[in-house]
Design a protein around this motif. Structure first.
Motif, PDB file in Angstrom:
ATOM      1  N   ASP A  30      -4.929   2.466  -0.578  1.00  0.00           N
ATOM      2  CA  ASP A  30      -4.947   1.186  -1.419  1.00  0.00           C
ATOM      3  C   ASP A  30      -4.832   1.573  -2.992  1.00  0.00           C
ATOM      4  O   ASP A  30      -4.448   2.682  -3.191  1.00  0.00           O
ATOM      5  CB  ASP A  30      -6.107   0.200  -1.065  1.00  0.00           C
ATOM      6  CG  ASP A  30      -7.316   0.842  -1.398  1.00  0.00           C
ATOM      7  OD1 ASP A  30      -7.582   1.752  -2.275  1.00  0.00           O
ATOM      8  OD2 ASP A  30      -8.457   0.461  -0.694  1.00  0.00           O
ATOM      9  N   THR A  68      -4.567  -0.701   5.966  1.00  0.00           N
ATOM     10  CA  THR A  68      -4.634   0.553   5.500  1.00  0.00           C
ATOM     11  C   THR A  68      -5.255   1.238   6.580  1.00  0.00           C
ATOM     12  O   THR A  68      -6.421   1.162   6.851  1.00  0.00           O
ATOM     13  CB  THR A  68      -5.286   0.804   4.077  1.00  0.00           C
ATOM     14  OG1 THR A  68      -6.517   0.246   4.198  1.00  0.00           O
ATOM     15  CG2 THR A  68      -4.633   0.320   2.841  1.00  0.00           C
ATOM     16  N   THR A  91      -9.922  -1.934   2.590  1.00  0.00           N
ATOM     17  CA  THR A  91      -9.192  -2.434   3.822  1.00  0.00           C
ATOM     18  C   THR A  91      -9.312  -3.713   4.394  1.00  0.00           C
ATOM     19  O   THR A  91      -8.448  -4.155   4.897  1.00  0.00           O
ATOM     20  CB  THR A  91      -9.826  -1.153   4.891  1.00  0.00           C
ATOM     21  OG1 THR A  91      -9.729  -0.025   4.331  1.00  0.00           O
ATOM     22  CG2 THR A  91      -9.060  -1.419   6.333  1.00  0.00           C
ATOM     23  N   THR A 109      -2.227   5.708   4.898  1.00  0.00           N
ATOM     24  CA  THR A 109      -1.950   4.507   4.039  1.00  0.00           C
ATOM     25  C   THR A 109      -3.203   4.220   2.917  1.00  0.00           C
ATOM     26  O   THR A 109      -4.125   4.201   3.378  1.00  0.00           O
ATOM     27  CB  THR A 109      -1.725   3.569   4.864  1.00  0.00           C
ATOM     28  OG1 THR A 109      -0.720   3.675   5.671  1.00  0.00           O
ATOM     29  CG2 THR A 109      -1.175   2.191   3.960  1.00  0.00           C
ATOM     30  N   GLN A 154      -9.160   4.364   1.133  1.00  0.00           N
ATOM     31  CA  GLN A 154      -9.149   2.959   1.862  1.00  0.00           C
ATOM     32  C   GLN A 154     -10.064   2.228   1.457  1.00  0.00           C
ATOM     33  O   GLN A 154     -10.867   1.700   2.651  1.00  0.00           O
ATOM     34  CB  GLN A 154      -8.787   3.491   3.364  1.00  0.00           C
ATOM     35  CG  GLN A 154      -7.573   4.056   3.736  1.00  0.00           C
ATOM     36  CD  GLN A 154      -7.567   4.722   5.034  1.00  0.00           C
ATOM     37  OE1 GLN A 154      -8.469   5.081   5.498  1.00  0.00           O
ATOM     38  NE2 GLN A 154      -6.383   5.018   5.436  1.00  0.00           N
ATOM     39  N   PRO A 178       0.719  -1.235  -0.012  1.00  0.00           N
ATOM     40  CA  PRO A 178       0.036  -0.016  -0.104  1.00  0.00           C
ATOM     41  C   PRO A 178       0.892   1.421   0.174  1.00  0.00           C
ATOM     42  O   PRO A 178       2.113   1.103   0.289  1.00  0.00           O
ATOM     43  CB  PRO A 178      -0.816  -0.262   1.146  1.00  0.00           C
ATOM     44  CG  PRO A 178       0.141  -1.127   2.194  1.00  0.00           C
ATOM     45  CD  PRO A 178       0.852  -1.652   1.338  1.00  0.00           C
TER      46      PRO A 178
END
Length: 144
Positions: free
Chosen positions: A62, A80, A70, A60, A67, A49
């Motif tokens: 994707d 994430t 997740t 963080t 996210q 990620p």
């Protein structure tokens, strides 16, 4: 015969910096600076990620840039999350544990000192788990 008293002179050296040096900071090509760090994620890879942050805050993402996946990332790789230095949580401490309660004695050079390395004791377990960072809410796109 005439005598002259010695005179003292002070020498002052002045260095002028070119104005171009001072102006260079004002003329940063910000678009070029930012776009040279444009990541492109094109495949779902739960072990890769994208994390972006400044040391105090971290987001963080994707493959969607948010996210969204997740659960998939958490089950198959790296979760994430959004983290912040100021987002911490501590569980209740009903026994009033202190750092010294997890001490284990170590002797070196004829002196014995306690170091908090006993993480298997109840105090050590509580101290290892607290405080803990707490993720901020997730930002995801709604896909139906």
């Amino acid at each position: 015969m005439m005598r002259f008293a010695p005179r003292r002179f002070a020498v002052v050296i002045s260095v002028a910096l070119p104005c171009a040096v001072a102006q260079a900071a004002d003329q940063i090509d910000r678009h070029a600076l930012v776009t040279r760090h444009n990541p492109h994620i094109t495949t779902v890879d739960p072990w890769a990620p994208l994390s972006v942050g400044n040391g105090e805050f971290c987001f963080t993402a994707d493959v969607t840039g948010l996210q969204t996946f997740t659960d998939y990332y958490h089950e198959h790789g790296i979760i994430t999350e959004t983290q912040a230095r100021w987002s911490w949580h501590t569980n209740p401490n009903p026994n009033g544990y202190k750092l010294a309660d997890a001490n284990r004695p170590f002797t070196a050079y004829g002196k014995t000192l306690g170091y908090p390395t006993n993480d298997k004791s109840p105090a050590g377990q509580w101290l290892r788990e607290n405080p803990q960072d707490m993720p901020l809410p997730q930002i995801e796109s709604l896909i139906d």
